[in-house]
Design an enzyme around this catalytic site. Structure first.
Site, mmCIF file in Angstrom:
data_model
loop_
_atom_site.group_PDB
_atom_site.id
_atom_site.type_symbol
_atom_site.label_atom_id
_atom_site.label_comp_id
_atom_site.label_asym_id
_atom_site.label_seq_id
_atom_site.Cartn_x
_atom_site.Cartn_y
_atom_site.Cartn_z
ATOM 1 N N ASP A 176 -7.244 17.080 -15.542
ATOM 2 C CA ASP A 176 -7.581 15.696 -15.880
ATOM 3 C C ASP A 176 -7.321 15.514 -17.373
ATOM 4 O O ASP A 176 -8.028 16.067 -18.211
ATOM 5 C CB ASP A 176 -9.059 15.442 -15.522
ATOM 6 C CG ASP A 176 -9.486 13.997 -15.786
ATOM 7 O OD1 ASP A 176 -8.874 13.346 -16.648
ATOM 8 O OD2 ASP A 176 -10.452 13.547 -15.146
ATOM 9 N N LYS A 192 -8.784 4.222 -19.105
ATOM 10 C CA LYS A 192 -9.161 4.561 -20.470
ATOM 11 C C LYS A 192 -7.952 4.398 -21.409
ATOM 12 O O LYS A 192 -7.511 3.294 -21.600
ATOM 13 C CB LYS A 192 -9.726 5.982 -20.487
ATOM 14 C CG LYS A 192 -10.694 6.302 -19.320
ATOM 15 C CD LYS A 192 -12.009 5.599 -19.415
ATOM 16 C CE LYS A 192 -12.878 5.720 -18.163
ATOM 17 N NZ LYS A 192 -13.109 7.064 -17.645
ATOM 18 N N ARG A 209 0.833 -1.207 0.000
ATOM 19 C CA ARG A 209 0.000 0.000 0.000
ATOM 20 C C ARG A 209 0.871 1.262 0.000
ATOM 21 O O ARG A 209 0.480 2.296 -0.522
ATOM 22 C CB ARG A 209 -0.988 0.001 1.178
ATOM 23 C CG ARG A 209 -1.933 1.212 1.184
ATOM 24 C CD ARG A 209 -3.192 0.996 2.018
ATOM 25 N NE ARG A 209 -2.906 0.487 3.346
ATOM 26 C CZ ARG A 209 -2.476 1.237 4.381
ATOM 27 N NH1 ARG A 209 -2.302 2.530 4.242
ATOM 28 N NH2 ARG A 209 -2.225 0.669 5.548
HETATM 29 C C1 LIG Z 1 -13.579 7.615 -16.450
HETATM 30 C C2 LIG Z 1 -13.131 8.965 -16.035
HETATM 31 C C3 LIG Z 1 -12.828 9.260 -14.699
HETATM 32 C C4 LIG Z 1 -12.988 8.237 -13.597
HETATM 33 O O1 LIG Z 1 -12.091 7.203 -13.745
HETATM 34 P P1 LIG Z 1 -12.322 5.720 -13.124
HETATM 35 O O2 LIG Z 1 -11.110 4.994 -13.553
HETATM 36 O O3 LIG Z 1 -13.592 5.204 -13.714
HETATM 37 O O4 LIG Z 1 -12.435 5.890 -11.654
HETATM 38 C C5 LIG Z 1 -12.364 10.523 -14.404
HETATM 39 N N1 LIG Z 1 -12.233 11.477 -15.336
HETATM 40 C C6 LIG Z 1 -12.526 11.235 -16.643
HETATM 41 C C7 LIG Z 1 -12.359 12.324 -17.640
HETATM 42 C C8 LIG Z 1 -12.994 9.979 -17.032
HETATM 43 O O5 LIG Z 1 -13.296 9.745 -18.309
#
Ligand SMILES: *Cc1c(COP(=O)(O)O)cnc(C)c1O
Length: 439
Positions: A224, A249, A99
């Site tokens: 992000d 993603k 962790r």
């Molecule tokens: C999918 C997504 C998230 C969240 O990610 P997880 O891996 O599902 O927790 C955050 N920001 C964006 C832009 C996303 O497409």
């Protein structure tokens, strides 16, 4: 084989020789780690294709294994270095407990840090884990946060539901409206949180200008970069302080794992790491291996996805069954302020309105044969979904209208398939609407 022989000369820097010399190492600011002396450390000036394959790889001194072994363990033998780490507060740099850190995490973290042009990175169990840890770590009670009203749903809920009870106030603005962002700034604003390309309308906030605004006000900009990936934009180079990802993603790229990542200066990452420890969003060693493997083809995948999305956008823009297409390459009012030189490409996403509203869009999706109808994005296979009955189903019609989501909106995540097959499939599905009406 001697260790020397395993290191290729060009663009590679020598690693540390002992754990103990870590804190005195002059290269620390450039390779802030955590890394071991066996990780492959590449200068950040190396091209992204090469970084994607080689950066961070753990070169096992015992076996010479090509590729990072999976350190599938929860804990590590305690030795003098571990005890020293406990007493110096350096637990992030020494294998103690998974962790806190694990060589499988460090290898993939170094690869992601290199690709984003950052000095340190953290991988987490999901994108939301990365975002929650970052937001909590970089703010305190009594502070103020600025974000976008159409930010990713999970992020919106964290900011809207959890932050007020944690003593943080949040203002939501249109992410492309610099004046609105400026007007929202307060003396107690600690972070601005924006996405490099929004979901589902692919709005493109002026990251460079927002970064300047944040700097003027001594606030931090968290970006992000899930939709663009470091292949298309490196927000740290544009002035952002911290980059977060849903590695679920594009970074992993195969729709086979859930993970998150945070990148930035070591001083920020240490704080975020400490917060992530308390939340417990550790990324499993096996998932680290899968993420690292997926990342090796990031450059190839993203280039193909950029191209496929662009071709799809161009095709749909001239189709009479389509009312509107959202993609930066097509231009239009929405992209009037686009900082073109901030982008190497625009990613694999395209969204569009099918004439006839949600029923027509549903019928259209049923006629598609190549993409899977599923949420998520960024995988090698194309995925298609409607925001109205998935990610944005909890919004009222008025909220949808405010964001700009109109009936019939479909979101398409282009995979790496042959683009002619994707376009022919779209053509057939749109033709089928004419033949069969709204079946
Ligand atoms: C999918 C997504 C998230 C969240 O990610 P997880 O891996 O599902 O927790 C955050 N920001 C964006 C832009 C996303 O497409």
């Amino acid at each position: 084989m001697a260790d020397e022989q395993r290191r290729t000369a060009i663009g590679f820097e020598e690693g540390r020789t002992t754990r103990a010399s870590w804190f005195n190492d002059l290269t620390r600011s450039r390779f802030a780690g955590p890394v071991t002396e066996h990780n492959r450390l590449l200068a950040r000036s190396v091209s992204p294709e090469t970084l994607a394959v080689h950066a961070g790889t753990y070169e096992d001194p015992l076996t010479g294994s090509v590729g990072t072994p999976i350190f599938q363990t929860s804990t590590f033998l305690l030795d003098d270095a571990s005890y020293a780490a406990f007493s110096d507060g350096a637990m992030r740099d020494v294998p103690i407990y998974t962790r806190y850190g694990n060589p499988s995490q460090w290898a993939v973290q170094e690869k992601i840090a290199a690709l984003e042009g950052g000095t340190s990175a953290l991988v987490t169990s999901s994108g939301m884990s990365a975002i929650a840890s970052t937001v909590y770590a970089l703010t305190n009670a009594g502070s103020h946060i600025i974000s976008a009203y159409d930010v990713y749903g999970g992020t919106y809920n964290l900011l809207h539901e959890d932050m007020p009870s944690a003593g943080r106030e949040v203002t939501f603005v249109d992410p492309t409206d610099l004046d609105a962002i400026r007007a929202a700034m307060r003396p107690e604003t600690q972070i601005l949180l924006f996405e490099t390309l929004t979901n589902p309308l692919l709005k493109a906030p002026p990251i460079r200008e927002i970064a300047e605004l944040a700097r003027e006000h001594k606030a931090l900009l968290v970006v992000d970069n899930t939709f663009l990936t470091p292949l298309n934009m490196q927000p740290l180079k544009l002035g952002a302080d911290v980059v977060v990802h849903s590695a679920t993603k594009y970074l992993s790229g195969h729709s086979d794992l859930t993970a998150g990542a945070v990148v930035g200066k070591r001083k920020f990452l240490d704080r975020i790491w400490a917060q992530a420890l308390r939340f417990g969003g550790t990324l499993e060693p096996l998932a680290c291996f899968l993420l690292e493997r997926g990342l090796k083809t990031l450059a190839l995948r993203v280039r193909q996805q950029n191209e496929n999305a662009r071709e799809i956008a161009k095709y749909l823009a001239s189709h009479r069954r389509i009312a509107q297409v959202h993609h930066p390459e097509l231009g239009g009012d929405q992209y009037a302020g686009l900082e073109r030189d901030s982008y190497a490409g625009f990613g694999g996403m395209v969204s569009f309105e099918v004439r006839g509203g949600d029923d027509a869009a549903l019928a259209f999706m049923r006629h598609l044969k190549v993409p899977y109808v599923a949420t998520s994005l960024g995988g090698v296979e194309s995925l298609v979904s409607m925001p109205a009955n998935t990610s944005h189903s909890s919004l009222t019609a008025r909220q949808c209208a405010l964001i700009g989501i109109r009936p019939g909106l479909v979101r398409y995540s282009a995979g790496i398939e042959n683009v002619h097959d994707l376009v022919r499939d779209l053509e057939d599905a749109l033709d089928a609407l004419d033949d069969g009406g709204l079946r």
